[in-house]
Design a protein around this motif. Structure first.
Motif, mmCIF file in Angstrom:
data_model
loop_
_atom_site.group_PDB
_atom_site.id
_atom_site.type_symbol
_atom_site.label_atom_id
_atom_site.label_comp_id
_atom_site.label_asym_id
_atom_site.label_seq_id
_atom_site.Cartn_x
_atom_site.Cartn_y
_atom_site.Cartn_z
ATOM 1 N N GLU A 8 -16.071 -2.173 -17.848
ATOM 2 C CA GLU A 8 -15.331 -3.337 -18.348
ATOM 3 C C GLU A 8 -16.061 -4.636 -18.014
ATOM 4 O OE1 GLU A 8 -11.240 -3.313 -17.120
ATOM 5 O OE2 GLU A 8 -10.878 -1.335 -17.972
ATOM 6 N N LEU A 9 -16.566 -4.719 -16.776
ATOM 7 C CA LEU A 9 -17.297 -5.932 -16.394
ATOM 8 C C LEU A 9 -18.584 -6.080 -17.207
ATOM 9 C CD1 LEU A 9 -16.754 -5.999 -12.525
ATOM 10 C CD2 LEU A 9 -16.122 -7.806 -14.115
ATOM 11 N N GLU A 11 -11.034 -15.831 -13.847
ATOM 12 C CA GLU A 11 -11.275 -17.082 -13.127
ATOM 13 C C GLU A 11 -9.951 -17.708 -12.669
ATOM 14 O OE1 GLU A 11 -14.507 -18.480 -12.862
ATOM 15 O OE2 GLU A 11 -15.564 -18.027 -14.713
ATOM 16 N N PHE A 53 -22.132 -13.694 -11.524
ATOM 17 C CA PHE A 53 -21.110 -13.856 -12.544
ATOM 18 C C PHE A 53 -21.702 -14.580 -13.750
ATOM 19 C CE2 PHE A 53 -16.746 -14.881 -14.076
ATOM 20 C CZ PHE A 53 -16.290 -13.581 -14.062
ATOM 21 N N TYR A 54 -20.967 -14.532 -14.853
ATOM 22 C CA TYR A 54 -21.462 -15.186 -16.070
ATOM 23 C C TYR A 54 -21.003 -16.629 -16.177
ATOM 24 C CZ TYR A 54 -16.965 -13.155 -17.543
ATOM 25 O OH TYR A 54 -15.661 -12.758 -17.603
ATOM 26 N N SER A 55 -20.424 -17.138 -15.107
ATOM 27 C CA SER A 55 -20.048 -18.559 -15.116
ATOM 28 C C SER A 55 -20.771 -19.287 -13.976
ATOM 29 C CB SER A 55 -18.540 -18.730 -14.985
ATOM 30 O OG SER A 55 -18.140 -18.483 -13.660
ATOM 31 N N PHE A 89 -13.093 -8.719 -1.828
ATOM 32 C CA PHE A 89 -12.416 -7.741 -2.668
ATOM 33 C C PHE A 89 -13.456 -6.822 -3.293
ATOM 34 C CE2 PHE A 89 -13.109 -11.715 -4.895
ATOM 35 C CZ PHE A 89 -13.699 -11.343 -6.091
ATOM 36 N N LEU A 90 -12.972 -5.669 -3.783
ATOM 37 C CA LEU A 90 -13.896 -4.690 -4.348
ATOM 38 C C LEU A 90 -14.232 -5.041 -5.797
ATOM 39 C CD1 LEU A 90 -12.363 -1.335 -3.020
ATOM 40 C CD2 LEU A 90 -14.003 -2.855 -1.948
ATOM 41 N N PRO A 91 -15.367 -4.564 -6.283
ATOM 42 C CA PRO A 91 -15.688 -4.829 -7.693
ATOM 43 C C PRO A 91 -14.741 -4.080 -8.620
ATOM 44 C CG PRO A 91 -17.312 -3.352 -6.726
ATOM 45 C CD PRO A 91 -16.414 -3.768 -5.612
ATOM 46 N N GLY A 92 -14.522 -4.646 -9.798
ATOM 47 C CA GLY A 92 -13.695 -3.975 -10.797
ATOM 48 C C GLY A 92 -14.484 -2.902 -11.525
ATOM 49 N N ASN A 121 -19.757 -21.729 -11.896
ATOM 50 C CA ASN A 121 -19.024 -21.979 -10.649
ATOM 51 C C ASN A 121 -19.122 -20.828 -9.662
ATOM 52 O OD1 ASN A 121 -18.255 -24.439 -11.505
ATOM 53 N ND2 ASN A 121 -16.133 -23.903 -11.999
ATOM 54 N N LYS A 122 -18.769 -19.629 -10.141
ATOM 55 C CA LYS A 122 -18.748 -18.491 -9.220
ATOM 56 C C LYS A 122 -20.146 -18.148 -8.726
ATOM 57 C CE LYS A 122 -14.531 -16.028 -10.246
ATOM 58 N NZ LYS A 122 -13.913 -14.762 -10.630
ATOM 59 N N LYS A 150 0.832 -1.214 0.000
ATOM 60 C CA LYS A 150 0.000 0.000 0.000
ATOM 61 C C LYS A 150 0.870 1.270 0.000
ATOM 62 C CE LYS A 150 -3.675 -2.654 0.989
ATOM 63 N NZ LYS A 150 -4.506 -3.146 -0.095
ATOM 64 N N GLN A 163 -5.304 -9.924 -6.815
ATOM 65 C CA GLN A 163 -6.475 -9.110 -6.443
ATOM 66 C C GLN A 163 -7.060 -8.397 -7.660
ATOM 67 O OE1 GLN A 163 -6.635 -6.894 -2.819
ATOM 68 N NE2 GLN A 163 -4.749 -7.817 -2.039
ATOM 69 N N ASP A 164 -6.178 -7.902 -8.526
ATOM 70 C CA ASP A 164 -6.651 -7.224 -9.732
ATOM 71 C C ASP A 164 -7.466 -8.188 -10.606
ATOM 72 O OD1 ASP A 164 -6.431 -4.738 -11.438
ATOM 73 O OD2 ASP A 164 -5.651 -6.205 -12.853
ATOM 74 N N LEU A 168 -8.960 2.781 2.525
ATOM 75 C CA LEU A 168 -7.906 3.256 1.627
ATOM 76 C C LEU A 168 -8.486 3.736 0.299
ATOM 77 C CD1 LEU A 168 -4.714 3.288 1.716
ATOM 78 C CD2 LEU A 168 -4.831 1.297 0.220
ATOM 79 N N GLU A 190 -9.033 -1.921 3.096
ATOM 80 C CA GLU A 190 -9.198 -1.719 1.640
ATOM 81 C C GLU A 190 -10.283 -0.670 1.372
ATOM 82 O OE1 GLU A 190 -7.812 -4.127 -0.767
ATOM 83 O OE2 GLU A 190 -8.779 -3.312 -2.552
ATOM 84 N N LEU A 199 -9.121 -10.852 -9.575
ATOM 85 C CA LEU A 199 -10.406 -11.111 -8.916
ATOM 86 C C LEU A 199 -11.394 -9.997 -9.231
ATOM 87 C CD1 LEU A 199 -9.205 -12.427 -5.437
ATOM 88 C CD2 LEU A 199 -10.673 -13.673 -7.020
ATOM 89 N N LYS A 200 -10.926 -8.757 -9.151
ATOM 90 C CA LYS A 200 -11.815 -7.620 -9.413
ATOM 91 C C LYS A 200 -12.301 -7.610 -10.858
ATOM 92 C CE LYS A 200 -9.776 -4.701 -5.888
ATOM 93 N NZ LYS A 200 -8.915 -3.558 -5.586
ATOM 94 N N ARG A 201 -11.465 -8.093 -11.752
ATOM 95 C CA ARG A 201 -11.849 -8.108 -13.164
ATOM 96 C C ARG A 201 -12.674 -9.332 -13.536
ATOM 97 N NH1 ARG A 201 -9.192 -4.276 -15.845
ATOM 98 N NH2 ARG A 201 -7.383 -3.391 -14.821
ATOM 99 N N TYR A 211 -23.944 -7.182 -10.309
ATOM 100 C CA TYR A 211 -22.776 -8.006 -9.983
ATOM 101 C C TYR A 211 -22.242 -7.573 -8.631
ATOM 102 C CZ TYR A 211 -17.742 -8.865 -9.688
ATOM 103 O OH TYR A 211 -16.485 -9.211 -9.243
#
Lengths: 111, 346
Positions: free
Chosen positions: B217-218, A76, B161-163, B210-213, B165-166, A12, A68-69, B267, B264, A71-73, B204
């Motif tokens: 893009e998603l 899989e 998600f589009y799969s 973790f935070l969403p992207g 599993n998730k 960080k 982490q990047d 921050l 997170e 996961l956010k995107r 989504y």
């Protein structure tokens, strides 16, 4: 002395690099951010490349950041592991291909 | 994840005071992280009321791992017709532009269809937050897609998600396949199709700590994958940050991710997102008619400030109140921001 060389929380603080040399630090982050923007490759593809390279250069900060990047995107875990194998294959291939040099030298010097 | 709510399991987190205690102690008490109220350095106040969000009850046919409502089949809290009538009166008399029906599964409220029929002509946008699987659950709900289309209901559906599993990991086995089937049914009625007035949006939320992207893009990834794999189309994708409350808080604590997740969020605090947080244009109504600044405050039992905290006493003057905040509010101001309408700075 610290007990470990690497501390997860230091990731960080990466931006603090500019504190001791703002001009070069700013130039680096401007370049870094531009590299990861979508271009001929998507930002998602670049993230997977970064993850693979992170393993090759064995940077724990980078592995943390690009897992982490990913996961956010929505990348899989199967895609992540395949990327790591690509990096590992190149790294091990790079070691193994030097075997040709060993063979060359061996044969040149041997009767 | 068990198949029962925290409430049914008598988990200590079903007590909202316990949740607020966790959110106020530890890293926020020892000074490592600033409390939200100190971080924003101002009182948060409502702007013009645009959205009336009604929680029609906590009953749901699913028990999702991240659910901030702690909803499930074992929850019996259901909004009565009398309370719904009060909500309807407010829509008629106070020019509310958007009515946002949520739950639980709002469709499981026995007065759901009556309420949709009555309210649809009084607002510009009538949103139903559907988990999709309810539309395929049994005969009772089978005709709901046609009902939605008839009343021009704006369908906002959860699809993590589009799969497969998730999605199934977060929402339960079989949820993905049922959701796909429901989306195809909605598409066949015109929902999400180009040039159709029938709006179909997806929601989504991250399957983990973790935070969403990036929302755009998603959305592009979702559209490409759902079209290629299942021939499904939709209008928008909303990315929503998981709030550190209820079942998601339970998950964070059980996996020892709580402190890192809060770090997170803090921050990633974004003052621009603060300007548009949903509590500034939304009023949340609980199943029993109690009023809250948002659905998350509702789940923490933080009723609105002031003498009026029930729909029966509603007056436009309640818009002059200050909004109640705690550390969970960092969830709405992190990164691009988060709301029931997705990212705030997209």
């Amino acid at each position: 002395m610290e007990k470990t060389y690497y501390k997860p929380q230091d990731l960080k603080k990466f931006g603090d690099i500019t504190n001791w040399n703002k001009e070069l630090g700013d130039k680096f982050f401007e370049y870094y951010n531009a590299v990861f923007e979508s271009g001929a490759l998507t930002a998602r593809e670049k993230s997977l490349i970064a993850l693979a390279v992170s393993h090759v250069v064995q940077c724990p900060y980078c592995i943390d950041a690009y897992t982490q990047d990913g996961l956010k995107r929505g990348i899989e875990k199967e895609e992540m592991m395949e990327a790591v194998h690509v990096g590992a294959a190149i790294k091990s291939g790079a070691a193994l291909v030097h075997g040709v040099q060993m063979m060359n030298i061996h044969d040149k010097l041997s009767m | 994840m068990g198949l029962k709510s925290l409430h049914a399991r008598q988990n200590s987190l079903s007590n909202t005071d316990r949740q607020l205690e966790i959110l106020s102690n530890g890293i926020f008490e020892n000074g490592e992280l600033p409390r939200f109220i100190d971080r924003i350095d101002q009182k948060l106040s409502p702007k013009k009321l645009e959205i009336l969000q009604i929680n029609m009850g906590y009953m749901c046919n699913q028990v999702c791992a991240h659910c901030h409502v702690d909803a499930g089949p074992d929850r019996k809290e259901i909004m009565t017709r009398k309370t719904l009538q009060m909500c309807l009166d407010i829509c008629k008399n106070h020019r509310i532009s958007t009515l946002d029906l949520t739950g639980g599964a709002p469709e499981m409220n026995p007065h759901f269809r009556w309420f949709v029929e009555e309210s649809s002509t009084h607002v510009d946008d009538l949103i139903v937050r559907s988990n999709l699987t309810i539309l395929t659950a049994n005969k009772t709900y089978k005709e709901l897609p046609e009902f939605f289309a008839k009343h021009n209901v704006h369908v906002v559906s959860s699809l993590p998600f589009y799969s497969r599993n998730k999605t199934d990991r977060q929402r339960g086995d079989g949820v993905f396949d049922k959701s796909i089937k429901a989306l195809q049914t909605l598409n066949a009625l015109g929902y999400g199709q180009p040039n159709s007035k029938l709006q179909l949006d997806l929601v989504y939320n991250p399957a983990g700590a973790f935070l969403p992207g990036d929302q755009k893009e998603l959305e592009a990834d979702f559209k490409k994958a759902l079209l290629e794999d299942f021939g499904i189309v939709f209008n928008k994708l909303y990315t929503i940050t998981n709030m550190p409350i209820s079942r998601f808080l339970d998950y964070l604590l059980a996996t020892e991710n709580y402190e890192d997740y809060m770090r997170e969020l803090v921050l990633a605090y974004n003052p621009t997102a603060l300007e548009n947080v949903m509590c500034t244009n939304t009023l949340s109504v609980g199943w029993d008619g109690s009023l809250y600044d948002c659905d998350f405050n509702q789940m923490l039992n933080l009723k609105i400030n002031g003498p009026i905290d029930h729909i029966s006493g509603y007056k436009p003057e309640i818009n002059k109140r200050s909004i109640r905040v705690s550390q969970h509010c960092y969830g709405c101001t992190a990164g691009a921001g988060s709301s029931c309408q997705g990212a705030l700075n997209s």
